[in-house]
Design a protein around this motif. Sequence first.
Motif, PDB file in Angstrom:
ATOM      1  N   UNK A 256     -35.497  90.059  23.528  1.00 22.40           N
ATOM      2  CA  UNK A 256     -35.420  89.142  22.577  1.00 22.40           C
ATOM      3  C   UNK A 256     -36.727  88.934  21.762  1.00 22.40           C
ATOM      4  N   UNK A 257     -37.835  89.486  22.220  1.00 19.28           N
ATOM      5  CA  UNK A 257     -39.031  89.512  21.266  1.00 19.28           C
ATOM      6  C   UNK A 257     -38.748  90.278  20.375  1.00 19.28           C
ATOM      7  N   UNK A 258     -38.326  91.413  20.456  1.00 19.28           N
ATOM      8  CA  UNK A 258     -37.988  92.490  19.439  1.00 19.28           C
ATOM      9  C   UNK A 258     -37.013  91.810  18.363  1.00 19.28           C
ATOM     10  N   UNK A 259     -35.992  91.070  18.735  1.00 20.20           N
ATOM     11  CA  UNK A 259     -35.172  90.406  17.799  1.00 20.20           C
ATOM     12  C   UNK A 259     -35.915  89.192  17.029  1.00 20.20           C
ATOM     13  N   UNK A 260     -36.337  88.600  17.640  1.00 18.65           N
ATOM     14  CA  UNK A 260     -37.253  87.449  17.055  1.00 18.65           C
ATOM     15  C   UNK A 260     -38.184  87.858  16.240  1.00 18.65           C
ATOM     16  N   UNK A 261     -39.012  88.761  16.390  1.00 22.76           N
ATOM     17  CA  UNK A 261     -39.774  89.388  15.603  1.00 22.76           C
ATOM     18  C   UNK A 261     -39.474  89.931  14.252  1.00 22.76           C
ATOM     19  N   UNK A 262     -38.035  90.599  14.399  1.00 22.21           N
ATOM     20  CA  UNK A 262     -37.404  91.246  13.172  1.00 22.21           C
ATOM     21  C   UNK A 262     -37.039  89.849  12.377  1.00 22.21           C
ATOM     22  N   UNK A 263     -36.466  88.732  13.047  1.00 18.89           N
ATOM     23  CA  UNK A 263     -36.103  87.657  12.115  1.00 18.89           C
ATOM     24  C   UNK A 263     -37.116  87.069  11.566  1.00 18.89           C
ATOM     25  N   UNK A 264     -38.288  86.861  12.136  1.00 15.26           N
ATOM     26  CA  UNK A 264     -39.534  86.270  11.593  1.00 15.26           C
ATOM     27  C   UNK A 264     -39.973  86.944  10.502  1.00 15.26           C
ATOM     28  N   UNK A 265     -39.781  88.428  10.721  1.00 16.72           N
ATOM     29  CA  UNK A 265     -40.479  89.247   9.513  1.00 16.72           C
ATOM     30  C   UNK A 265     -39.222  89.060   8.297  1.00 16.72           C
ATOM     31  N   UNK A 266     -38.297  89.154   8.563  1.00  9.30           N
ATOM     32  CA  UNK A 266     -37.060  89.043   7.483  1.00  9.30           C
ATOM     33  C   UNK A 266     -37.074  87.640   6.712  1.00  9.30           C
ATOM     34  N   UNK A 267     -37.384  86.661   7.424  1.00 10.09           N
ATOM     35  CA  UNK A 267     -37.346  85.215   6.969  1.00 10.09           C
ATOM     36  C   UNK A 267     -38.632  84.467   7.044  1.00 10.09           C
ATOM     37  N   UNK A 268     -39.406  84.546   6.176  1.00 10.79           N
ATOM     38  CA  UNK A 268     -40.699  83.923   6.222  1.00 10.79           C
ATOM     39  C   UNK A 268     -40.543  82.471   6.440  1.00 10.79           C
ATOM     40  N   UNK A 269     -39.319  81.720   6.132  1.00 10.80           N
ATOM     41  CA  UNK A 269     -39.282  80.521   6.132  1.00 10.80           C
ATOM     42  C   UNK A 269     -38.208  79.870   6.882  1.00 10.80           C
ATOM     43  N   UNK A 270     -38.155  80.587   8.191  1.00 14.93           N
ATOM     44  CA  UNK A 270     -37.342  80.568   9.226  1.00 14.93           C
ATOM     45  C   UNK A 270     -37.825  79.276  10.213  1.00 14.93           C
ATOM     46  N   UNK A 271     -37.192  78.124  10.181  1.00 15.99           N
ATOM     47  CA  UNK A 271     -37.662  77.001  10.952  1.00 15.99           C
ATOM     48  C   UNK A 271     -37.558  77.082  12.247  1.00 15.99           C
ATOM     49  N   UNK A 272     -36.623  77.845  13.107  1.00 15.81           N
ATOM     50  CA  UNK A 272     -35.910  77.810  14.467  1.00 15.81           C
ATOM     51  C   UNK A 272     -35.349  78.882  14.937  1.00 15.81           C
ATOM     52  N   UNK A 273     -35.409  79.021  16.184  1.00 15.51           N
ATOM     53  CA  UNK A 273     -34.706  79.989  16.929  1.00 15.51           C
ATOM     54  C   UNK A 273     -33.924  79.385  17.959  1.00 15.51           C
ATOM     55  N   UNK A 274     -32.558  79.561  18.342  1.00 15.30           N
ATOM     56  CA  UNK A 274     -31.934  79.143  19.432  1.00 15.30           C
ATOM     57  C   UNK A 274     -31.784  80.523  20.344  1.00 15.30           C
ATOM     58  N   UNK A 275     -31.976  80.269  21.541  1.00 15.42           N
ATOM     59  CA  UNK A 275     -32.040  81.160  22.576  1.00 15.42           C
ATOM     60  C   UNK A 275     -30.931  80.884  23.665  1.00 15.42           C
ATOM     61  N   UNK A 276     -30.282  81.896  24.193  1.00 11.35           N
ATOM     62  CA  UNK A 276     -29.054  81.711  25.192  1.00 11.35           C
ATOM     63  C   UNK A 276     -29.452  81.117  26.404  1.00 11.35           C
ATOM     64  N   UNK A 277     -30.552  81.635  27.119  1.00 10.17           N
ATOM     65  CA  UNK A 277     -31.085  80.929  28.073  1.00 10.17           C
ATOM     66  C   UNK A 277     -32.752  80.930  28.140  1.00 10.17           C
ATOM     67  N   UNK A 278     -33.422  80.697  29.194  1.00  8.98           N
ATOM     68  CA  UNK A 278     -35.088  80.562  29.049  1.00  8.98           C
ATOM     69  C   UNK A 278     -35.553  81.897  29.103  1.00  8.98           C
ATOM     70  N   UNK A 279     -35.206  82.875  29.963  1.00 13.27           N
ATOM     71  CA  UNK A 279     -35.513  84.179  29.635  1.00 13.27           C
ATOM     72  C   UNK A 279     -35.679  84.894  28.258  1.00 13.27           C
ATOM     73  N   UNK A 280     -34.629  84.929  27.455  1.00 13.17           N
ATOM     74  CA  UNK A 280     -34.871  85.343  26.204  1.00 13.17           C
ATOM     75  C   UNK A 280     -35.765  84.464  25.425  1.00 13.17           C
ATOM     76  N   UNK A 281     -35.810  83.179  25.741  1.00 14.90           N
ATOM     77  CA  UNK A 281     -36.615  82.324  24.853  1.00 14.90           C
ATOM     78  C   UNK A 281     -38.192  82.467  25.340  1.00 14.90           C
ATOM     79  N   UNK A 282     -38.439  83.172  26.305  1.00 14.14           N
ATOM     80  CA  UNK A 282     -39.767  83.641  26.506  1.00 14.14           C
ATOM     81  C   UNK A 282     -40.357  84.693  25.694  1.00 14.14           C
ATOM     82  N   UNK A 283     -39.332  85.486  25.175  1.00 10.78           N
ATOM     83  CA  UNK A 283     -39.447  86.485  24.098  1.00 10.78           C
ATOM     84  C   UNK A 283     -39.771  85.959  22.814  1.00 10.78           C
TER      85      UNK A 283
END
Length: 383
Positions: A256-283
């Motif tokens: 999840x950390x890798x995916x989120x990093x890619x999303x944040x790099x691709x979308x500088x104006x991303x406001x939020x990320x929804x995660x399926x449960x708490x462990x992916x949210x940690x990433x």
Amino acid sequence: MRKVFRPLVVVTVVLLAASGCAYPSATSVQQDPGVSQQADQALAELKTAPGNPGPNGEEPAPASAVELTPQDVEKIKALKAKAGIALHFGGNDWSNAQTAGLKSEFARLGIEVVAVTDAGFSPDKQTSDIETMLAKEPDIIVSIPTDTTATAPAYQKAAAAGVKIVFMDLAAKGMVPGKDYVAIVSADNYRLGEVTANLMAKAIGGKGKIGMIYHGIDFPVNNERRAGAEATFKNYPDIQIVEKKGIVGPDFAGDAQNVASAMLSKYADLKGIWAIWDVPAEGVMAAARATGRLDLAVTAQDLGKIVALGLARNQLMVGVGAQVPFDQGVTEARVAAGALIGKKEPTFVSLGALAVTHDNVLEAWTQVYHQPPPDFLKNAYLP
């Protein structure tokens, strides 16, 4: 899933709890009064609305429908029964709380727990776990399948041996409720998704781009969470889901950390990320910190220690849809024990969903785990 928290996440917890570092709040987004009212109304309605039906269209029964009289308890104790618990994975807060609830109620009922197994999300391992468990001749098995198809023969073997099976959240394929198994006891996973989507919408003012990180295998309860969230986001037309990405583990936080990093790099104006449960949210939180996006809003299902800490400090985490796993374990034990003495139990029991934010995280912790909030969480809480 591996039991061990990733080192990055452990360090994050220690630093936050010990040093009291003050990251900017993720809720610094200008909230929209109309959106806040819409979200609050939706969350209030979800508290009292009828639960969603079971996988076979069953009418959901509340946990209060599963009761044992003092006479029932004495009958159960006289059986000197044995039980096994076969988890899909163990060591996380949800599994620990489920097991604690089960053990607590089984002890009250005089039922010996002869095995607790951790399949590490491997269907082969879980099949082996169940077959090994059967050698101990349990009267009850409480379990959540890692794969509803691959593990079905093992559960069928247990049912054929006369074992009373109670499933957590979902049943193995091809098994008939009331015949092959006693019941499914579940959180309302669709509702968990609805809760987290409403909390996200409120936090970001009902507008902007968000990403979603879901479970990338066909796992029905997680599919329900995602479906509930996606349906709810449609109620907020100014929210745009710009990317959805599945992760399959076993390192769910790292993936999840890798995916989120890619999303944040691709979308500088991303406001939020929804995660399926708490462990992916940690990433996701780790990615946000690593990229300096401390204004990101994160929501997830399940109230684990790290996401609870984020809520307590009002940092990154803006909301959690929490199950009540201890209560779920107690209910599973009661359903199974009642079946031993011939009680007719509901075949689908739903325990709803709890909306957790910064404002109620300490109280929610007690409700979820039946324990006072740990010191690290109380000490971290910022009024």
